[in-house]
Scaffold this motif. Structure first.
Motif, PDB file in Angstrom:
ATOM      1  N   ARG A 222       0.850  -1.179   0.000  1.00 55.22           N
ATOM      2  CA  ARG A 222       0.000   0.000   0.000  1.00 55.22           C
ATOM      3  C   ARG A 222       0.896   1.242   0.000  1.00 55.22           C
ATOM      4  NH1 ARG A 222      -4.511   0.103   4.453  1.00 55.22           N
ATOM      5  NH2 ARG A 222      -5.130  -1.683   3.164  1.00 55.22           N
ATOM      6  N   LYS A 223       0.688   2.074  -1.008  1.00 52.88           N
ATOM      7  CA  LYS A 223       1.480   3.299  -1.102  1.00 52.88           C
ATOM      8  C   LYS A 223       0.779   4.415  -0.351  1.00 52.88           C
ATOM      9  CE  LYS A 223       3.980   6.202  -4.380  1.00 52.88           C
ATOM     10  NZ  LYS A 223       4.292   6.452  -5.808  1.00 52.88           N
ATOM     11  N   LEU A 224       1.522   5.039   0.543  1.00 55.21           N
ATOM     12  CA  LEU A 224       1.009   6.145   1.347  1.00 55.21           C
ATOM     13  C   LEU A 224       1.775   7.418   0.994  1.00 55.21           C
ATOM     14  CD1 LEU A 224       0.863   4.325   4.808  1.00 55.21           C
ATOM     15  CD2 LEU A 224      -0.978   4.538   3.124  1.00 55.21           C
ATOM     16  N   SER A 225       1.252   8.508   1.482  1.00 57.29           N
ATOM     17  CA  SER A 225       1.938   9.781   1.217  1.00 57.29           C
ATOM     18  C   SER A 225       3.289   9.824   1.920  1.00 57.29           C
ATOM     19  CB  SER A 225       1.057  10.955   1.677  1.00 57.29           C
ATOM     20  OG  SER A 225       0.759  10.820   3.062  1.00 57.29           O
ATOM     21  N   GLN A 226       3.397   9.100   3.064  1.00 57.20           N
ATOM     22  CA  GLN A 226       4.655   9.103   3.814  1.00 57.20           C
ATOM     23  C   GLN A 226       5.626   8.028   3.342  1.00 57.20           C
ATOM     24  OE1 GLN A 226       1.624   8.715   5.131  1.00 57.20           O
ATOM     25  NE2 GLN A 226       1.225  10.355   6.625  1.00 57.20           N
TER      26      GLN A 226
END
Length: 507
Positions: A84-88
């Motif tokens: 899962r790609k997150l902003s952080q």
């Protein structure tokens, strides 16, 4: 104080490896390769911190992580991952993993000693977080079904982790713990630059154990191996005692028996050794019982079962206990803190005729010494860094275990023979005293092998002779007397005499 942090957990600063973190009670920190690994007391839940090179592309970091992860996949479960790609950064969830031996290699030995199969359905949560020149990789590994309280504790560890600024870090070097007996590396540790070091594996009795010495200025760290063997025998004819004290391979005979009955006695015994070493009195300031690990509980249970069998078979009162405590002592302006781990074995055989008592203590004392007024964060950080870096090789552990097992097998045969001889001796002495008090003795015909128990007052010195035809026995015949000469001329034969009996009666 260092002792309380060691026992109760809390915030720990490692000046050698440049981090601080809050850990729960009973958790441990190990630093190896490029990983900082924090695990619980059962070595089932792991929080791992690593730093990876980062050029602005987190996918390359994730790819390196993926290649590594293939090495801890379960043999019969297919690992499954969700990215899962997150902003952080990137968050990864995984399941179906095997036990992460890469982060705790020694458990490959420990599981075998425990007789356990390592859990195979591990789960993982990994976060890859970008920085300026590096990426921080935080991994949580735990068995499926881990309770929420343990997961919350792992998250608390992850959130508390911080890197130290460069000015608070101490440069270090890697040193080896070498086993000269087999010519192999037994372990290694990280030490501050400029410190004095000596470390090796020694053979003490049948054990192969590490001995370490580290000193930098007023700070000293040392591992001591101590074995005490004290034996005492009390009979109606007098008493005999022997006490051997072995410290780091050097054995000395002590002038009197030493019998330790509890962990308190062991603590006082260690203080006595320190006093003999330094010529100064060490005052005990604090003593804390340390919690036992699962492996220690199992070891104690197995030994107590063996001890109960020994007590039944040999008729001895036997006591076995694990020693697991931490102490702090002071002498003038110097402080010593130590963790003492090992075993205490006591056995007694109360007999009216011949009583025996044995005490066997085997401990490792991990000790640090520093001036009382210099217990500062820098010293604590150095000690923590040395402790976190100490590793032992599983290959060497198996090698040492094999040597220990074979030599103990031979030693056990000798001990069993000694115990049988002691029982035989006690039985003979009891028989001798019973005969002496009842004015009786045993005589044996050397030609026929016949044994008789006949009346004879204990203070009488005369011998017994036997008539060759009818077998009549005559006593009170003094050696060199006229009666002895006449009996010999008539064909009478002298009989052997013993208060305790003859060997064929002892079988």
């Amino acid at each position: 104080m260092l002792l309380k942090e060691l026992v109760y957990g809390g915030e720990v600063t490692d000046s050698l490896h440049g981090f601080s973190v809050k850990i729960p009670q009973g958790w441990s920190i190990k630093v190896h390769d490029n990983a900082i690994c924090i695990h619980d007391d059962k070595a089932l839940c792991f929080v791992v911190f690593r730093v990876a090179r980062y050029n602005g592309n987190l996918h390359q970091v994730a790819q390196s992580w993926w290649l590594e992860r293939q090495g801890i996949a379960s043999g019969f479960l297919q690992p499954r991952f969700v990215f899962r790609k997150l902003s952080q950064g990137i968050l990864i969830f995984g399941e179906g993993l095997g036990y992460p031996f890469v982060f705790h290699p020694m458990m490959s030995v420990n599981f075998g000693l425990l007789g356990q199969t390592p859990p195979t359905n591990f789960r993982e949560v990994t976060a890859i977080l970008p920085g300026r020149a590096t990426a921080l990789v935080i991994t949580l590994l735990f068995p499926a079904g881990t309770e929420k309280a343990k997961l919350d504790a792992m998250m608390g560890v992850a959130k508390s982790f911080q890197f130290l600024p460069p000015e608070k870090m101490v440069r270090w070097r890697r040193e080896t713990i070498y086993d000269p007996e087999v010519g192999m590396e037994a372990g290694w540790l990280h030490l501050p630059e400029g410190c004095e070091y000596w470390g090796t594996i020694i053979q003490q009795l049948t054990k192969r154990v590490p001995v370490l010495f580290v000193r930098k200025g007023d700070l000293m760290m040392r591992f001591d191996q101590i074995d005490l063997q004290s034996m005492a025998l009390q009979t109606g004819f007098g008493s005999n005692a022997q006490t051997l004290l072995t410290i780091n391979g050097q054995t000395s005979q002590q002038p009197q028996p030493i019998f330790l009955l509890s962990a308190d006695d062991v603590a006082r015994f260690v203080l006595g050794i320190w006093q003999a070493e330094t010529g100064e009195l060490w005052e005990l300031k604090e003593r804390i019982e340390l919690p036992k690990s699962e492996m220690e509980w199992l070891q104690e249970y197995q030994m107590q079962q063996q001890v109960a069998q020994m007590a039944t078979v040999f008729g001895r009162a036997v006591q076995y206990s694990l020693v697991n405590l931490a102490i702090m002592a002071q002498s003038k302006q110097l402080v010593r803190q130590a963790v003492i781990r090992g075993t205490l074995f006591l056995s007694q055989q109360p007999q009216l005729i011949a009583a025996s008592q044995n005490c066997n203590l085997s401990i490792m004392v991990s000790m640090v010494k520093f001036p009382k007024n210099q217990v500062e964060q820098e010293i604590l950080g150095i000690l923590a860094g040395i402790s976190h870096s100490l590793h032992f090789s599983p290959q060497h552990a198996l090698s040492a275990l094999g040597r220990f097992t074979e030599e103990n097998r031979q030693l056990n045969r000798m001990v069993m023979q000694m115990i049988r001889q002691e029982q035989e001796f006690n039985s003979r002495m009891m028989n001798a005293w019973t005969n002496a008090l009842s004015d009786q003795t045993y005589v044996k015909d050397p030609e026929t092998g016949e044994i008789f128990r006949i009346h004879k007052r204990v203070w009488e010195t005369g011998e017994f002779w036997r008539e060759p035809v009818w077998g009549n026995i005559l006593g009170g015949v003094e050696r060199g007397s006229e009666l002895e000469r006449l009996l010999r001329e008539e064909g009478w034969r002298p009989l052997q005499q013993s208060l305790e009996g003859f060997p064929e009666q002892w079988k």
